[in-house]
Scaffold this motif. Structure first.
Motif, PDB file in Angstrom:
ATOM      1  N   ALA A 374       1.608  76.672  76.926  1.00 23.78           N
ATOM      2  CA  ALA A 374       2.072  75.835  76.012  1.00 23.78           C
ATOM      3  C   ALA A 374       2.830  74.716  76.643  1.00 23.78           C
ATOM      4  O   ALA A 374       2.809  73.392  76.389  1.00 23.78           O
ATOM      5  CB  ALA A 374       2.950  76.671  74.996  1.00 23.78           C
ATOM      6  N   GLU A 375       3.360  75.233  77.684  1.00 24.05           N
ATOM      7  CA  GLU A 375       4.428  74.098  78.457  1.00 24.05           C
ATOM      8  C   GLU A 375       3.379  73.082  79.242  1.00 24.05           C
ATOM      9  O   GLU A 375       3.748  71.997  79.190  1.00 24.05           O
ATOM     10  CB  GLU A 375       5.161  74.613  79.579  1.00 24.05           C
ATOM     11  CG  GLU A 375       5.944  73.879  80.324  1.00 24.05           C
ATOM     12  CD  GLU A 375       7.009  74.575  81.239  1.00 24.05           C
ATOM     13  OE1 GLU A 375       7.704  73.950  82.263  1.00 24.05           O
ATOM     14  OE2 GLU A 375       6.984  75.588  81.396  1.00 24.05           O
ATOM     15  N   VAL A 376       2.353  73.685  79.782  1.00 24.22           N
ATOM     16  CA  VAL A 376       1.223  72.715  80.548  1.00 24.22           C
ATOM     17  C   VAL A 376       0.723  71.673  79.308  1.00 24.22           C
ATOM     18  O   VAL A 376       0.672  70.861  79.638  1.00 24.22           O
ATOM     19  CB  VAL A 376      -0.064  73.646  80.992  1.00 24.22           C
ATOM     20  CG1 VAL A 376      -1.082  72.747  81.327  1.00 24.22           C
ATOM     21  CG2 VAL A 376       0.722  74.401  82.085  1.00 24.22           C
ATOM     22  N   ILE A 377       0.260  72.015  78.292  1.00 26.53           N
ATOM     23  CA  ILE A 377      -0.144  71.261  77.234  1.00 26.53           C
ATOM     24  C   ILE A 377       0.798  70.229  76.866  1.00 26.53           C
ATOM     25  O   ILE A 377       0.507  69.160  76.807  1.00 26.53           O
ATOM     26  CB  ILE A 377      -0.664  72.044  76.158  1.00 26.53           C
ATOM     27  CG1 ILE A 377      -1.889  72.847  76.701  1.00 26.53           C
ATOM     28  CG2 ILE A 377      -1.148  71.084  74.915  1.00 26.53           C
ATOM     29  CD1 ILE A 377      -2.265  73.781  75.386  1.00 26.53           C
ATOM     30  N   THR A 378       2.217  70.677  76.540  1.00 28.29           N
ATOM     31  CA  THR A 378       3.143  69.816  76.117  1.00 28.29           C
ATOM     32  C   THR A 378       3.440  68.776  77.146  1.00 28.29           C
ATOM     33  O   THR A 378       3.583  67.511  76.999  1.00 28.29           O
ATOM     34  CB  THR A 378       4.439  70.641  75.845  1.00 28.29           C
ATOM     35  OG1 THR A 378       4.119  71.515  74.879  1.00 28.29           O
ATOM     36  CG2 THR A 378       5.675  69.723  75.478  1.00 28.29           C
ATOM     37  N   THR A 379       3.416  69.208  78.458  1.00 26.58           N
ATOM     38  CA  THR A 379       3.563  68.299  79.567  1.00 26.58           C
ATOM     39  C   THR A 379       2.375  67.258  79.837  1.00 26.58           C
ATOM     40  O   THR A 379       2.883  66.159  79.849  1.00 26.58           O
ATOM     41  CB  THR A 379       3.864  69.064  81.110  1.00 26.58           C
ATOM     42  OG1 THR A 379       4.727  69.850  80.854  1.00 26.58           O
ATOM     43  CG2 THR A 379       3.914  68.110  82.220  1.00 26.58           C
ATOM     44  N   ALA A 380       1.363  67.727  79.559  1.00 23.95           N
ATOM     45  CA  ALA A 380       0.101  66.914  79.572  1.00 23.95           C
ATOM     46  C   ALA A 380       0.123  65.706  78.368  1.00 23.95           C
ATOM     47  O   ALA A 380       0.078  64.438  78.756  1.00 23.95           O
ATOM     48  CB  ALA A 380      -0.992  67.438  79.535  1.00 23.95           C
ATOM     49  N   ALA A 381       0.675  66.064  77.207  1.00 23.17           N
ATOM     50  CA  ALA A 381       0.888  65.375  76.150  1.00 23.17           C
ATOM     51  C   ALA A 381       1.923  64.144  76.678  1.00 23.17           C
ATOM     52  O   ALA A 381       1.675  63.084  76.037  1.00 23.17           O
ATOM     53  CB  ALA A 381       1.355  65.879  75.020  1.00 23.17           C
ATOM     54  N   SER A 382       2.942  64.605  77.288  1.00 27.84           N
ATOM     55  CA  SER A 382       3.863  63.465  77.648  1.00 27.84           C
ATOM     56  C   SER A 382       3.793  62.644  78.540  1.00 27.84           C
ATOM     57  O   SER A 382       4.451  61.667  79.045  1.00 27.84           O
ATOM     58  CB  SER A 382       5.274  64.370  77.852  1.00 27.84           C
ATOM     59  OG  SER A 382       5.401  65.065  79.139  1.00 27.84           O
ATOM     60  N   ARG A 383       2.670  62.944  79.730  1.00 25.37           N
ATOM     61  CA  ARG A 383       2.441  62.258  80.677  1.00 25.37           C
ATOM     62  C   ARG A 383       1.195  61.290  80.744  1.00 25.37           C
ATOM     63  O   ARG A 383       0.744  60.694  81.577  1.00 25.37           O
ATOM     64  CB  ARG A 383       1.928  63.212  81.820  1.00 25.37           C
ATOM     65  CG  ARG A 383       2.884  63.902  82.386  1.00 25.37           C
ATOM     66  CD  ARG A 383       2.655  65.013  83.505  1.00 25.37           C
ATOM     67  NE  ARG A 383       3.636  65.502  84.335  1.00 25.37           N
ATOM     68  CZ  ARG A 383       3.388  66.487  85.243  1.00 25.37           C
ATOM     69  NH1 ARG A 383       2.294  66.592  85.826  1.00 25.37           N
ATOM     70  NH2 ARG A 383       4.543  66.857  85.844  1.00 25.37           N
ATOM     71  N   VAL A 384       0.643  60.943  79.386  1.00 25.13           N
ATOM     72  CA  VAL A 384      -0.578  60.156  79.099  1.00 25.13           C
ATOM     73  C   VAL A 384      -0.087  58.679  79.751  1.00 25.13           C
ATOM     74  O   VAL A 384       0.827  58.166  79.089  1.00 25.13           O
ATOM     75  CB  VAL A 384      -1.003  59.995  77.990  1.00 25.13           C
ATOM     76  CG1 VAL A 384      -2.022  59.103  77.736  1.00 25.13           C
ATOM     77  CG2 VAL A 384      -1.457  61.573  77.374  1.00 25.13           C
ATOM     78  N   GLY A 385      -0.771  58.055  80.611  1.00 29.77           N
ATOM     79  CA  GLY A 385      -0.399  56.621  80.961  1.00 29.77           C
ATOM     80  C   GLY A 385      -0.182  55.730  79.826  1.00 29.77           C
ATOM     81  O   GLY A 385      -1.387  55.688  79.150  1.00 29.77           O
ATOM     82  N   ASP A 386       0.522  54.773  79.665  1.00 30.49           N
ATOM     83  CA  ASP A 386       0.517  53.926  78.687  1.00 30.49           C
ATOM     84  C   ASP A 386       0.324  52.561  79.052  1.00 30.49           C
ATOM     85  O   ASP A 386       0.250  51.691  78.108  1.00 30.49           O
ATOM     86  CB  ASP A 386       1.893  53.729  77.956  1.00 30.49           C
ATOM     87  CG  ASP A 386       3.110  53.255  79.036  1.00 30.49           C
ATOM     88  OD1 ASP A 386       2.693  52.745  79.940  1.00 30.49           O
ATOM     89  OD2 ASP A 386       4.444  53.536  78.601  1.00 30.49           O
TER      90      ASP A 386
END
Length: 441
Positions: A374-386
């Motif tokens: 869950a932490e891996v997925i949440t981290t990925a969602a927060s790291r998407v380049g804008d």
């Protein structure tokens, strides 16, 4: 890996100047309508092909008698052609599911309604990259629906066997791939299909590249920027050192290369997890999730596809359309249902806080439980380049890239040469379409 997500596109950008792209793609009547709050009862038509959506439309209709939505299952390979024809004939639905790339294409062709003003109240619910996906060139043409942030899944048992660790950078992935090759030349660290260049898209996004960028009154095109070439170099190293398998995503047997341990790592996303749970019978419980490799550990970022709900040209009630689309993709009621695996929607939210929806999408039998999925997925969602933007001819460019990509995989063309070709191709294509564009400096 980008399993079963080869991007297919239809259509190309029309001859519109950037000012048209930014301000008037929806047409004068639509813009005037968007400035007025709709009164009274209305009916909206909505095309989608996501499972579980129809049930949520029914929930909405029950609670909102003043805005009734008619759901149309538009599944099929020709849906975008049908939408274009519907707009041309004046019979288009108000709303339709799309991906971010096609939304940019439709906007450039003048087939969408500019809903910038009526969508503004909902903007704060979504991540910046998600909002970028519905706002090519600055004007907004839809509401984000779902995201697909990338992370890594790897065969933990085989990584231990070969004495390697989950790579945190792309350079580490190259080194791990070489280490495995020394022990078993038949085992690959990655997969790159000959028909699917999405690996290069993902890597370019992660490296901070901007293939398309709006600057004042024109587009800047950056396929040969340092960031883009850095991404290309990683792909080139995998090709030159034979580190990647070439399983085709069009092959029903594609899953075997991972299930049988011939390929031991993939970049993947949330909607794919249930697919693996079903199709990896021999390796179930041997996989582990980790953060996607990055280029800069000080500024880690990843990439994502986005599903959107676009507002078509001719929609008479854009304010109500935006209200429904935002409820569908941001209300707790709708997201709780759509992110439940039982809905089979595969939807992962594009909202800022995804934590309430992560745990239940993880097929626990698939992974070994030695890391916090869950932490891996949440981290990925927060790291998407804008920084990533889709330009007005992105779909046509992607088709051209597909033609070149196959040559790269066969070692007939270098990645750098392909990027150089795409740089010129896009500049020429936009010039021919009357869109002002220059090479990024």
């Amino acid at each position: 890996m980008s399993t079963i997500r080869t991007r297919a596109f239809a259509g190309a950008a029309a001859a519109l100047s950037l000012s048209l792209l930014l301000a008037a793609c929806g047409g004068g009547d639509d813009t005037d309508t968007a400035d007025k709050a709709t009164k009274g009862d209305v009916h909206l038509e909505f095309w989608s092909w996501t499972e579980g959506i129809q049930q949520q439309v029914a929930v909405w209709n029950k609670a909102h008698p003043e805005t009734q939505v008619k759901f149309v299952n538009a599944a099929g390979d020709t849906v975008y052609q049908k939408l274009r024809a519907a707009v041309t004939s004046g019979n288009a639905p108000c709303l339709s599911k799309m991906d971010g790339m096609n939304l940019a294409n439709f906007a450039a062709d003048g087939l969408l309604t500019d809903i910038t003003e009526v969508a503004q109240p909902y903007k704060s619910r979504y991540t910046v990259p998600a909002w970028n996906s519905v706002s090519p060139g600055g004007a907004t043409y839809g509401i984000p629906t779902g995201s697909s942030p990338l992370f890594t899944a790897y065969r933990a048992d085989l990584f231990e066997k070969y004495g390697i660790k989950a790579p945190t950078t792309w350079d580490e992935l190259i080194a791990a791939g070489k280490a495995v090759q020394k022990k078993d030349k038949n085992v690959k660290i990655f997969n790159m299909a000959g028909e699917d260049p999405s690996t290069l898209v993902d890597l370019s996004w992660q490296a901070g590249a901007q293939w398309y960028k709006v600057a004042d009154d024109h587009w800047e095109i950056g396929f040969t920027s340092p960031e883009a070439l850095k991404a290309g170099d990683i792909v080139q190293q995998m090709v030159d050192n034979n580190l990647a398998s070439n399983a085709s995503y069009a092959d029903p047997g594609v899953f075997k290369t991972w299930d049988l341990g011939k390929t031991i790592l993939m970049t993947t996303s949330t909607w794919q997890l249930p697919i693996y749970d079903t199709n990896f019978p021999k390796s179930k419980g041997k996989w582990q999730l980790a953060d996607a490799p990055v280029f800069d550990t000080a500024r880690p970022q990843t990439s994502s596809n986005f599903d959107v709900t676009a507002v078509l040209k001719g929609c008479k009630y854009p304010d109500r359309a935006a209200e429904f689309a935002a409820w569908l993709s941001s209300s707790k009621e709708s997201l709780t249902a759509l992110t439940d695996p039982a809905s089979k929607s595969g939807l992962f939210p594009a909202v800022k806080d995804v934590s309430p929806y992560v745990d239940k999408i993880i097929p626990t039998d698939m992974f070994n439980g030695k890391s916090d999925s869950a932490e891996v997925i949440t981290t990925a969602a927060s790291r998407v380049g804008d920084q990533w933007q889709y330009g007005p001819d992105y779909a046509a460019m992607y088709s051209e890239m597909q033609k070149q990509w196959g040559k790269v995989m066969k070692k007939e063309l270098t990645v750098k040469d392909m990027l150089t070709h795409l740089q010129k191709w896009v500049l020429d294509d936009l010039k021919n379409k009357g869109v002002k564009a220059v090479a990024a400096s």
